[in-house]
Design a protein around this motif. Structure first.
Motif, PDB file in Angstrom:
ATOM      1  N   MET A  41       0.843  -1.181   0.000  1.00 48.85           N
ATOM      2  CA  MET A  41       0.000   0.000   0.000  1.00 48.85           C
ATOM      3  C   MET A  41       0.886   1.242   0.000  1.00 48.85           C
ATOM      4  N   PRO A  42       0.649   2.177  -0.935  1.00 43.14           N
ATOM      5  CA  PRO A  42       1.501   3.378  -0.986  1.00 43.14           C
ATOM      6  C   PRO A  42       1.266   4.263   0.235  1.00 43.14           C
ATOM      7  N   THR A  43       2.329   4.938   0.631  1.00 40.37           N
ATOM      8  CA  THR A  43       2.228   5.862   1.755  1.00 40.37           C
ATOM      9  C   THR A  43       2.341   7.284   1.232  1.00 40.37           C
ATOM     10  N   GLY A  44       1.810   8.216   2.003  1.00 39.56           N
ATOM     11  CA  GLY A  44       1.921   9.623   1.645  1.00 39.56           C
ATOM     12  C   GLY A  44       3.297  10.144   1.999  1.00 39.56           C
ATOM     13  N   PRO A  45       3.540  11.388   1.691  1.00 40.19           N
ATOM     14  CA  PRO A  45       4.836  11.979   2.033  1.00 40.19           C
ATOM     15  C   PRO A  45       5.031  12.021   3.545  1.00 40.19           C
ATOM     16  N   ARG A  46       6.244  11.766   3.963  1.00 42.42           N
ATOM     17  CA  ARG A  46       6.620  11.855   5.380  1.00 42.42           C
ATOM     18  C   ARG A  46       7.499  13.100   5.504  1.00 42.42           C
ATOM     19  N   ILE A  47       6.933  14.147   6.091  1.00 41.58           N
ATOM     20  CA  ILE A  47       7.537  15.482   6.037  1.00 41.58           C
ATOM     21  C   ILE A  47       8.114  15.880   7.389  1.00 41.58           C
ATOM     22  N   TYR A  48       9.390  16.241   7.374  1.00 40.63           N
ATOM     23  CA  TYR A  48      10.070  16.765   8.559  1.00 40.63           C
ATOM     24  C   TYR A  48      10.115  18.286   8.436  1.00 40.63           C
ATOM     25  N   ASN A  49       9.693  19.001   9.481  1.00 39.24           N
ATOM     26  CA  ASN A  49       9.731  20.463   9.479  1.00 39.24           C
ATOM     27  C   ASN A  49      11.045  20.936  10.098  1.00 39.24           C
ATOM     28  N   LEU A  50      11.919  21.460   9.253  1.00 36.87           N
ATOM     29  CA  LEU A  50      13.186  22.033   9.702  1.00 36.87           C
ATOM     30  C   LEU A  50      12.962  23.531   9.865  1.00 36.87           C
ATOM     31  N   PHE A  51      12.788  23.969  11.112  1.00 41.31           N
ATOM     32  CA  PHE A  51      12.506  25.390  11.345  1.00 41.31           C
ATOM     33  C   PHE A  51      13.815  26.159  11.251  1.00 41.31           C
ATOM     34  N   PRO A  52      13.919  27.080  10.281  1.00 44.59           N
ATOM     35  CA  PRO A  52      15.222  27.667   9.968  1.00 44.59           C
ATOM     36  C   PRO A  52      15.920  28.395  11.111  1.00 44.59           C
ATOM     37  N   LEU A  53      15.178  29.131  11.929  1.00 42.50           N
ATOM     38  CA  LEU A  53      15.849  29.888  12.986  1.00 42.50           C
ATOM     39  C   LEU A  53      16.358  28.990  14.105  1.00 42.50           C
ATOM     40  N   LEU A  54      15.739  27.834  14.288  1.00 49.28           N
ATOM     41  CA  LEU A  54      16.251  26.872  15.278  1.00 49.28           C
ATOM     42  C   LEU A  54      17.432  26.087  14.730  1.00 49.28           C
ATOM     43  N   ALA A  55      17.406  25.824  13.432  1.00 46.52           N
ATOM     44  CA  ALA A  55      18.452  25.009  12.814  1.00 46.52           C
ATOM     45  C   ALA A  55      19.711  25.809  12.497  1.00 46.52           C
ATOM     46  N   GLY A  56      19.628  27.142  12.505  1.00 45.15           N
ATOM     47  CA  GLY A  56      20.808  27.969  12.275  1.00 45.15           C
ATOM     48  C   GLY A  56      21.017  28.304  10.808  1.00 45.15           C
ATOM     49  N   SER A  57      22.263  28.408  10.417  1.00 47.70           N
ATOM     50  CA  SER A  57      22.593  28.786   9.041  1.00 47.70           C
ATOM     51  C   SER A  57      22.332  27.618   8.096  1.00 47.70           C
ATOM     52  N   VAL A  58      22.236  27.919   6.805  1.00 47.45           N
ATOM     53  CA  VAL A  58      21.988  26.876   5.811  1.00 47.45           C
ATOM     54  C   VAL A  58      23.049  25.777   5.913  1.00 47.45           C
ATOM     55  N   ARG A  59      24.285  26.148   6.106  1.00 46.37           N
ATOM     56  CA  ARG A  59      25.336  25.119   6.220  1.00 46.37           C
ATOM     57  C   ARG A  59      25.085  24.218   7.428  1.00 46.37           C
ATOM     58  N   GLU A  60      24.520  24.784   8.513  1.00 43.79           N
ATOM     59  CA  GLU A  60      24.202  23.973   9.690  1.00 43.79           C
ATOM     60  C   GLU A  60      23.017  23.048   9.443  1.00 43.79           C
ATOM     61  N   TRP A  61      22.140  23.415   8.527  1.00 45.70           N
ATOM     62  CA  TRP A  61      21.000  22.549   8.207  1.00 45.70           C
ATOM     63  C   TRP A  61      21.473  21.179   7.732  1.00 45.70           C
ATOM     64  N   ILE A  62      22.567  21.168   6.998  1.00 51.04           N
ATOM     65  CA  ILE A  62      23.055  19.921   6.393  1.00 51.04           C
ATOM     66  C   ILE A  62      23.334  18.866   7.459  1.00 51.04           C
ATOM     67  N   ALA A  63      23.797  19.277   8.631  1.00 50.86           N
ATOM     68  CA  ALA A  63      24.108  18.329   9.706  1.00 50.86           C
ATOM     69  C   ALA A  63      22.868  17.585  10.201  1.00 50.86           C
ATOM     70  N   HIS A  64      21.685  18.134   9.975  1.00 47.75           N
ATOM     71  CA  HIS A  64      20.442  17.494  10.418  1.00 47.75           C
ATOM     72  C   HIS A  64      19.988  16.377   9.469  1.00 47.75           C
ATOM     73  N   LEU A  65      20.484  16.374   8.249  1.00 49.47           N
ATOM     74  CA  LEU A  65      19.967  15.468   7.227  1.00 49.47           C
ATOM     75  C   LEU A  65      20.140  13.985   7.556  1.00 49.47           C
ATOM     76  N   PRO A  66      21.305  13.528   8.057  1.00 48.71           N
ATOM     77  CA  PRO A  66      21.407  12.095   8.373  1.00 48.71           C
ATOM     78  C   PRO A  66      20.364  11.648   9.403  1.00 48.71           C
TER      79      PRO A  66
END
Length: 194
Positions: A1-26
């Motif tokens: 059975m197909p599943t819908g999108p599983r969406i993670y909300n990365l809130f930018p001000l909590l995650a810091g700079s764009v380069r810091e966002w990358i560390a959250h991906l794994p």
């Protein structure tokens, strides 16, 4: 059975700079998400609110961080890193309002709703329990889509905006307050984006 999108909300001000966002991906990948949704990350107006965008092509100072690289490069690096983790990136698409001091207000003053005194009209929500009460977002300016003569230029502006971010690797958009934007405008820009 197909599943819908599983969406993670990365809130930018909590995650810091764009380069810091990358560390959250794994971690996001390990948790089983397949999309990363990022709230507005653009340069804000006088209030500093993420949803009061002044310049949609610059980054919020926290999101830019100390990085000398241009915003487009930073965002492209993030979407490519997300792709390497099997994650698609979605951003907010806010077409119903801007910051009152937005560049768009200066570029197209005729696109904005006005009060009887000529000042910019702010979005508001009427209290359903007591219609005499309203919440007014005074840092925002409502875009007026009622003038048919402005529609071609509005479609062109938002289509260029979407193409820009699609070109940086964004694969989806969360349409904020979509009901406040006419269906024909949505149809036109979605068609051009495809």
């Amino acid at each position: 059975m197909p599943t819908g999108p599983r969406i993670y909300n990365l809130f930018p001000l909590l995650a810091g700079s764009v380069r810091e966002w990358i560390a959250h991906l794994p971690r996001i990948e390990r948790m089983g998400f397949d999309w990363v949704f990022v709230n507005p990350f653009h340069y804000p107006g006088f209030s500093g609110s993420l949803y009061a965008v002044k310049d949609p092509y610059r980054l919020h100072p926290i999101v830019q961080g100390d990085e000398p690289a241009p915003p487009d490069q930073l965002l492209r690096e993030f979407t490519q890193a997300a792709d390497a983790h099997g994650l698609s990136v979605m951003m907010d698409l806010v077409l119903n309002h801007t910051a009152k001091d937005a560049l768009l207000v200066d570029q197209h003053p005729d696109w904005f709703a006005r009060e009887p005194d000529g000042s910019l009209r702010s979005p508001r929500a009427i209290d359903p329990v007591d219609p005499r009460k309203a919440t007014v977002w005074g840092d925002l300016a409502t875009i007026d889509y009622a003038e048919p003569g402005a529609r071609p230029a509005q479609v062109a502006y938002w289509s260029d905006y979407l193409r820009h971010y699609l070109g940086l690797g964004f694969k989806g958009f969360r349409c904020d307050a979509a009901y406040q934007v006419p269906a024909d405008l949505w149809q036109a820009i979605v068609s051009k984006a495809r």
